[in-house]
Design a protein around this motif. Structure first.
Motif, PDB file in Angstrom:
ATOM      1  N   VAL A 268       3.612   0.797  -7.720  1.00  0.00           N
ATOM      2  CA  VAL A 268       2.601   1.483  -6.922  1.00  0.00           C
ATOM      3  C   VAL A 268       1.372   0.583  -6.854  1.00  0.00           C
ATOM      4  O   VAL A 268       0.994  -0.059  -7.845  1.00  0.00           O
ATOM      5  CB  VAL A 268       2.219   2.850  -7.536  1.00  0.00           C
ATOM      6  CG1 VAL A 268       1.093   3.505  -6.744  1.00  0.00           C
ATOM      7  CG2 VAL A 268       3.433   3.766  -7.577  1.00  0.00           C
ATOM      8  N   LEU A 269       0.763   0.512  -5.697  1.00  0.00           N
ATOM      9  CA  LEU A 269      -0.444  -0.280  -5.509  1.00  0.00           C
ATOM     10  C   LEU A 269      -1.664   0.618  -5.588  1.00  0.00           C
ATOM     11  O   LEU A 269      -1.682   1.704  -5.004  1.00  0.00           O
ATOM     12  CB  LEU A 269      -0.425  -0.981  -4.146  1.00  0.00           C
ATOM     13  CG  LEU A 269       0.834  -1.768  -3.794  1.00  0.00           C
ATOM     14  CD1 LEU A 269       0.701  -2.374  -2.404  1.00  0.00           C
ATOM     15  CD2 LEU A 269       1.108  -2.833  -4.835  1.00  0.00           C
ATOM     16  N   VAL A 270      -2.668   0.186  -6.318  1.00  0.00           N
ATOM     17  CA  VAL A 270      -3.940   0.912  -6.372  1.00  0.00           C
ATOM     18  C   VAL A 270      -5.036  -0.017  -5.885  1.00  0.00           C
ATOM     19  O   VAL A 270      -5.236  -1.098  -6.445  1.00  0.00           O
ATOM     20  CB  VAL A 270      -4.257   1.413  -7.792  1.00  0.00           C
ATOM     21  CG1 VAL A 270      -5.642   2.075  -7.816  1.00  0.00           C
ATOM     22  CG2 VAL A 270      -3.202   2.415  -8.256  1.00  0.00           C
ATOM     23  N   CYS A 271      -5.709   0.396  -4.816  1.00  0.00           N
ATOM     24  CA  CYS A 271      -6.825  -0.366  -4.266  1.00  0.00           C
ATOM     25  C   CYS A 271      -8.128   0.201  -4.816  1.00  0.00           C
ATOM     26  O   CYS A 271      -8.310   1.427  -4.845  1.00  0.00           O
ATOM     27  CB  CYS A 271      -6.835  -0.288  -2.741  1.00  0.00           C
ATOM     28  SG  CYS A 271      -5.365  -0.979  -1.963  1.00  0.00           S
ATOM     29  N   ALA A 272      -9.013  -0.672  -5.263  1.00  0.00           N
ATOM     30  CA  ALA A 272     -10.292  -0.245  -5.822  1.00  0.00           C
ATOM     31  C   ALA A 272     -11.413  -1.070  -5.204  1.00  0.00           C
ATOM     32  O   ALA A 272     -11.387  -2.300  -5.270  1.00  0.00           O
ATOM     33  CB  ALA A 272     -10.301  -0.398  -7.341  1.00  0.00           C
ATOM     34  N   LEU A 451       5.727 -10.040 -11.806  1.00  0.00           N
ATOM     35  CA  LEU A 451       4.930  -9.940 -10.580  1.00  0.00           C
ATOM     36  C   LEU A 451       3.447  -9.804 -10.921  1.00  0.00           C
ATOM     37  O   LEU A 451       2.587 -10.401 -10.260  1.00  0.00           O
ATOM     38  CB  LEU A 451       5.396  -8.744  -9.745  1.00  0.00           C
ATOM     39  CG  LEU A 451       6.831  -8.780  -9.202  1.00  0.00           C
ATOM     40  CD1 LEU A 451       7.132  -7.505  -8.428  1.00  0.00           C
ATOM     41  CD2 LEU A 451       7.059 -10.005  -8.332  1.00  0.00           C
ATOM     42  N   GLY A 452       3.162  -9.015 -11.952  1.00  0.00           N
ATOM     43  CA  GLY A 452       1.778  -8.854 -12.381  1.00  0.00           C
ATOM     44  C   GLY A 452       1.163 -10.161 -12.858  1.00  0.00           C
ATOM     45  O   GLY A 452      -0.011 -10.454 -12.576  1.00  0.00           O
ATOM     46  N   THR A 453       1.954 -10.962 -13.562  1.00  0.00           N
ATOM     47  CA  THR A 453       1.460 -12.264 -14.017  1.00  0.00           C
ATOM     48  C   THR A 453       1.088 -13.149 -12.833  1.00  0.00           C
ATOM     49  O   THR A 453       0.049 -13.831 -12.850  1.00  0.00           O
ATOM     50  CB  THR A 453       2.524 -12.962 -14.884  1.00  0.00           C
ATOM     51  OG1 THR A 453       2.757 -12.174 -16.065  1.00  0.00           O
ATOM     52  CG2 THR A 453       2.080 -14.352 -15.294  1.00  0.00           C
ATOM     53  N   GLY A 484      -4.045  -0.883 -18.048  1.00  0.00           N
ATOM     54  CA  GLY A 484      -2.586  -0.786 -17.997  1.00  0.00           C
ATOM     55  C   GLY A 484      -1.919  -1.344 -16.762  1.00  0.00           C
ATOM     56  O   GLY A 484      -0.698  -1.203 -16.609  1.00  0.00           O
ATOM     57  N   ALA A 485      -2.661  -1.984 -15.866  1.00  0.00           N
ATOM     58  CA  ALA A 485      -2.037  -2.586 -14.692  1.00  0.00           C
ATOM     59  C   ALA A 485      -1.179  -3.774 -15.103  1.00  0.00           C
ATOM     60  O   ALA A 485      -1.533  -4.523 -16.019  1.00  0.00           O
ATOM     61  CB  ALA A 485      -3.099  -3.030 -13.694  1.00  0.00           C
ATOM     62  N   TYR A 486      -0.044  -3.953 -14.421  1.00  0.00           N
ATOM     63  CA  TYR A 486       0.772  -5.148 -14.656  1.00  0.00           C
ATOM     64  C   TYR A 486      -0.006  -6.397 -14.230  1.00  0.00           C
ATOM     65  O   TYR A 486       0.117  -7.452 -14.853  1.00  0.00           O
ATOM     66  CB  TYR A 486       2.067  -5.074 -13.840  1.00  0.00           C
ATOM     67  CG  TYR A 486       2.986  -3.951 -14.221  1.00  0.00           C
ATOM     68  CD1 TYR A 486       3.544  -3.879 -15.495  1.00  0.00           C
ATOM     69  CD2 TYR A 486       3.331  -2.969 -13.296  1.00  0.00           C
ATOM     70  CE1 TYR A 486       4.408  -2.849 -15.843  1.00  0.00           C
ATOM     71  CE2 TYR A 486       4.205  -1.951 -13.621  1.00  0.00           C
ATOM     72  CZ  TYR A 486       4.738  -1.883 -14.892  1.00  0.00           C
ATOM     73  OH  TYR A 486       5.588  -0.866 -15.232  1.00  0.00           O
ATOM     74  N   GLY A 487      -0.764  -6.264 -13.168  1.00  0.00           N
ATOM     75  CA  GLY A 487      -1.560  -7.373 -12.662  1.00  0.00           C
ATOM     76  C   GLY A 487      -2.602  -6.857 -11.696  1.00  0.00           C
ATOM     77  O   GLY A 487      -2.466  -5.761 -11.129  1.00  0.00           O
ATOM     78  N   SER A 488      -3.660  -7.637 -11.504  1.00  0.00           N
ATOM     79  CA  SER A 488      -4.742  -7.214 -10.617  1.00  0.00           C
ATOM     80  C   SER A 488      -5.416  -8.448 -10.027  1.00  0.00           C
ATOM     81  O   SER A 488      -5.592  -9.453 -10.715  1.00  0.00           O
ATOM     82  CB  SER A 488      -5.766  -6.372 -11.384  1.00  0.00           C
ATOM     83  OG  SER A 488      -6.748  -5.856 -10.517  1.00  0.00           O
ATOM     84  N   ARG A 489      -5.772  -8.363  -8.760  1.00  0.00           N
ATOM     85  CA  ARG A 489      -6.386  -9.497  -8.089  1.00  0.00           C
ATOM     86  C   ARG A 489      -7.247  -8.979  -6.947  1.00  0.00           C
ATOM     87  O   ARG A 489      -7.122  -7.828  -6.527  1.00  0.00           O
ATOM     88  CB  ARG A 489      -5.312 -10.433  -7.531  1.00  0.00           C
ATOM     89  CG  ARG A 489      -4.424  -9.761  -6.498  1.00  0.00           C
ATOM     90  CD  ARG A 489      -3.306 -10.668  -6.028  1.00  0.00           C
ATOM     91  NE  ARG A 489      -3.812 -11.844  -5.376  1.00  0.00           N
ATOM     92  CZ  ARG A 489      -4.266 -11.874  -4.122  1.00  0.00           C
ATOM     93  NH1 ARG A 489      -4.297 -10.764  -3.405  1.00  0.00           N
ATOM     94  NH2 ARG A 489      -4.701 -12.985  -3.588  1.00  0.00           N
ATOM     95  N   VAL A 500      -6.601  -5.168  -5.716  1.00  0.00           N
ATOM     96  CA  VAL A 500      -5.332  -4.446  -5.662  1.00  0.00           C
ATOM     97  C   VAL A 500      -4.647  -4.653  -6.999  1.00  0.00           C
ATOM     98  O   VAL A 500      -4.604  -5.765  -7.523  1.00  0.00           O
ATOM     99  CB  VAL A 500      -4.442  -4.910  -4.486  1.00  0.00           C
ATOM    100  CG1 VAL A 500      -4.139  -6.394  -4.569  1.00  0.00           C
ATOM    101  CG2 VAL A 500      -3.154  -4.085  -4.435  1.00  0.00           C
ATOM    102  N   SER A 501      -4.149  -3.575  -7.551  1.00  0.00           N
ATOM    103  CA  SER A 501      -3.498  -3.626  -8.865  1.00  0.00           C
ATOM    104  C   SER A 501      -2.092  -3.063  -8.759  1.00  0.00           C
ATOM    105  O   SER A 501      -1.846  -2.097  -8.020  1.00  0.00           O
ATOM    106  CB  SER A 501      -4.291  -2.818  -9.892  1.00  0.00           C
ATOM    107  OG  SER A 501      -5.617  -3.308 -10.017  1.00  0.00           O
ATOM    108  N   LEU A 502      -1.173  -3.676  -9.482  1.00  0.00           N
ATOM    109  CA  LEU A 502       0.201  -3.187  -9.565  1.00  0.00           C
ATOM    110  C   LEU A 502       0.287  -2.301 -10.801  1.00  0.00           C
ATOM    111  O   LEU A 502       0.090  -2.771 -11.927  1.00  0.00           O
ATOM    112  CB  LEU A 502       1.160  -4.374  -9.680  1.00  0.00           C
ATOM    113  CG  LEU A 502       2.656  -4.080  -9.592  1.00  0.00           C
ATOM    114  CD1 LEU A 502       3.021  -3.497  -8.234  1.00  0.00           C
ATOM    115  CD2 LEU A 502       3.462  -5.352  -9.854  1.00  0.00           C
TER     116      LEU A 502
END
Length: 549
Positions: A268-272, A451-453, A484-489, A500-502
């Protein structure tokens, strides 16, 4: 998925809503827009044009002609429109009665009604930025300028020479993509306005195959249209060609192609929104457009150091440098170019090849070149350099000089980011494809972490090498990983806007709650105010038109 497909035109709301996803109350928004249009204009709309914002992987490499992996989000721009009857005997000196006139309104009360009309270009006029029409489009942050930009492209394409007159139109605009968020609200606005004017003038819908505009054509037209408000962007491709449940691998070289890549289950993608507004039109000369110059000049300088032949006025890109190094086949013949595994191998080699951009006998790894040094590196005369690389920038080179390190342009660092980011895109795509092929036998959790990495590495590169991040984005991405996001950029051009965070599917609510409690600018926000700045989304469908009975 193909750039040759026609733009979807829906006549059934149930089918339309089913294509858009489920996290927003689409029916309420669309019905409210149609009702308000009828209240304001005294008639029902004929069409609603929709274009979504976008997010995900591959920042600042599209104009280097490398493939990207965007996804359309569910938030979008909607434009309701209908033709306006104007009597042939009406006085045309009143703007709203002129041929092709537009009355444009916006559901946001802070935006006022705009009335404008294109004027036929007088014979002998030597303006180079228009053909058959003149339409005043100031390069400044005003919502109607994006509408005008979309309109002008339609005029230029379909109403020059002996073509029929454009139809007068009434428009009502609304949007759920936050402006200046990095979610491509400007690209969505340009795509939606272009599509609205195409629909009103009978260029989409139930037409012979040879007359119906294709998705690839809409992308190219919209890209040119956004240049008229002062920015270079390829975000329109994602807004037009995306499909649900997938990121979209879009290539620009040797031709425009698009193929869906399913995201692994549980993603799931979370946009902040960082709440630092980033607007390319306002900061172009200090940010986005300046990076385009650095990237293009860097490609020419790299080609010359690697003995790659470059034409006297050729604006070579980093992608073309790779192709010429290996004598890539099928380029310029409609072929697909080198296979993806071969391209990945070449990108790994380029990680050291870009060292050629460092000045000899220098301990400065950033390689900041002055304007004069860049001209020497390009192998062009000063006049040729400015014509090839600076003419599209508003004003002259002196307006750009001094923006980066006062007098320097960081060609090495920009090249380092572009090649590493292009490789990350292909690695991300391959992980997704391998997971889809493995089916139930795959380890989705391990893949999501990988993918988060890649997303975290992209953020580091954007911050350190491309320098398009900012303090707020750095803080927000770190808080997302801590939550707790797998990755964020960052997503979009940067210098503000959104991350956007996975995020694990079952932890979205807890994730959003933690970010709302730890990111200082969100203090005190709740309910609708909070959902405006941080929200979950899944990949959505691209641009479309709804036609009313």
């Amino acid at each position: 998925m193909s750039a040759q497909e026609a733009i979807p035109v829906y006549t059934n709301l149930k089918d339309l809503y089913a294509s858009l996803g489920t996290s927003l109350n689409h029916a309420e928004r669309w019905n409210n827009l149609a009702t308000e249009f009828e209240t304001r204009f005294g008639k029902k709309p004929t069409y609603i044009a929709r274009a979504p914002g976008r997010t995900f992987v591959g920042e600042h490499i599209d104009y280097a002609l490398f493939g990207v992996l965007p996804a359309a989000i569910e938030r979008d721009i909607l434009i309701a429109c209908a033709p306006r009857e104007v009597s042939p005997t009406s006085p045309t000196d009143e703007t709203h009665r002129a041929p092709g006139s537009v009355i444009a309104e916006n559901l946001q009360p802070k935006y006022t009604r705009q009335v404008f009309a294109p004027a036929p270009k007088p014979k002998g006029d030597d303006e180079v930025h228009v053909k058959g029409w003149h339409l005043d489009i100031p390069q400044e942050l005003r919502w109607e300028n994006y509408v005008k930009a979309g309109y002008y492209g339609v005029l230029e394409e379909y109403f020059t020479g002996a073509a029929a007159q454009p139809i007068p139109v009434d428009l009502l605009v609304t949007g759920s993509v936050p402006a200046g968020s990095g979610l491509s609200s400007s690209a969505a606005m340009v795509v939606a306005s272009t599509l609205a004017f195409l629909a009103i003038n009978g260029k989409v819908g139930d037409l012979p195959r040879t007359e119906n505009i294709e998705k690839g054509e809409l992308v190219k037209m919209s890209m040119e249209n956004e240049k008229r408000v002062g920015t270079v962007s390829m975000d329109q491709a994602a807004s037009v060609m995306s499909v649900p449940s997938s990121v979209l691998y879009i290539t620009f070289y040797p031709s425009l192609t698009a193929s869906p890549t399913p995201l692994p289950a549980g993603a799931v993608l979370v946009c902040a929104h960082s709440l630092k507004v980033s607007d390319k039109a306002l900061t172009a000369k200090r940010g986005y457009n300046l990076r385009v110059v650095e990237t293009l000049v860097g490609a020419r300088a790299l080609a010359r150091t690697l003995n790659v032949p470059v034409g006297a006025r050729e604006k070579i890109t980093f992608r073309e440098v790779v192709g010429k190094l290996v004598d890539e086949a099928d380029v310029g013949k409609g072929g697909a170019g080198m296979p993806v595994p071969a391209l990945m191998d070449e990108l790994r080699r380029m990680e050291t090849a870009v060292d050629a951009l460092k000045p000899p006998n220098s301990t400065d790894p950033e390689f900041g070149a002055t304007m004069e040094e860049m001209i020497l590196l390009s192998g062009l005369s000063a006049e040729e350099f400015h014509e090839v690389y600076m003419s599209w920038v508003e004003g002259c080179a002196d307006e750009v000089r001094g923006v980066v390190d006062a007098t320097h342009f960081k060609l090495y660092k920009r090249a380092k980011h572009v090649y590493s980011e292009a490789l990350r895109v292909l690695q991300f795509r391959q992980l997704c494809l391998d997971t889809a092929a493995a089916g139930d036998a795959g380890d989705n959790l391990a893949v999501l972490k990988q993918l988060g990495t890649l997303m975290n590495e992209s953020q580091t590169s954007c911050a350190d090498d491309f320098e398009c991040s900012c303090e707020e984005l750095d803080q927000l991405t770190q808080l997302a990983r801590d939550a707790g996001a797998y990755g964020s950029r960052l997503t979009g051009a940067g210098w503000g806007g959104c991350t956007v965070s996975l995020v694990p599917e079952g932890e979205v609510d807890a994730f959003i709650k933690k970010i709302s409690e730890t990111y200082p600018p969100y203090k005190g926000l709740e309910g609708d105010a909070l959902s405006e700045v941080i929200f979950a989304t899944r990949p959505s469908t691209g641009a479309c038109v709804y036609k009313f009975d």
